[in-house]
Design a protein around this motif. Structure first.
Motif: not given
Length: 95
Positions: A2-16, A50-60
């Motif tokens: 999988p392309n990790p760029v999408n996950a990294i961009l979502v995490v960066i947006v979520t930080i702000f 938000a990070f919990y939801l992202e963890y569940v999403y990317f893990n699933r």
């Protein structure tokens, strides 16, 4: 792989801005409303949710790509998109 760029961009947006990160993975629904309320109550509860939801999403998502079927719903997640890792079965029966 999988392309990790999408996950990294979502995490960066979520930080702000946590609600925008939730919107990107869950769309407009109960999870987004809950995250907006938590972010208004305090900046860190919105991040935790938000990070919990992202963890569940990317893990699933990774589990589906490996061919594993996740039958148990994650607690506190109301979006089917997150529960399925972005994968839809389109009404087919999965054994």
């Amino acid at each position: 792989m999988p392309n990790p760029v999408n996950a990294i961009l979502v995490v960066i947006v979520t930080i702000f801005i946590p609600p925008v990160g939730v919107f990107l993975i869950a769309g407009c629904g109960a999870d987004l409303l809950i995250n907006i309320c938590l972010t208004c109550l305090g900046y860190f509860p919105g991040h935790i949710h938000a990070f919990y939801l992202e963890y569940v999403y990317f893990n699933r998502r990774d589990q589906v790509r490996l061919g594993n079927t996740v039958l148990k719903h994650a607690p506190g997640v109301y979006s089917e998109n997150i529960q399925n890792g972005g994968h839809t079965s389109y009404g087919t029966v999965q054994a």
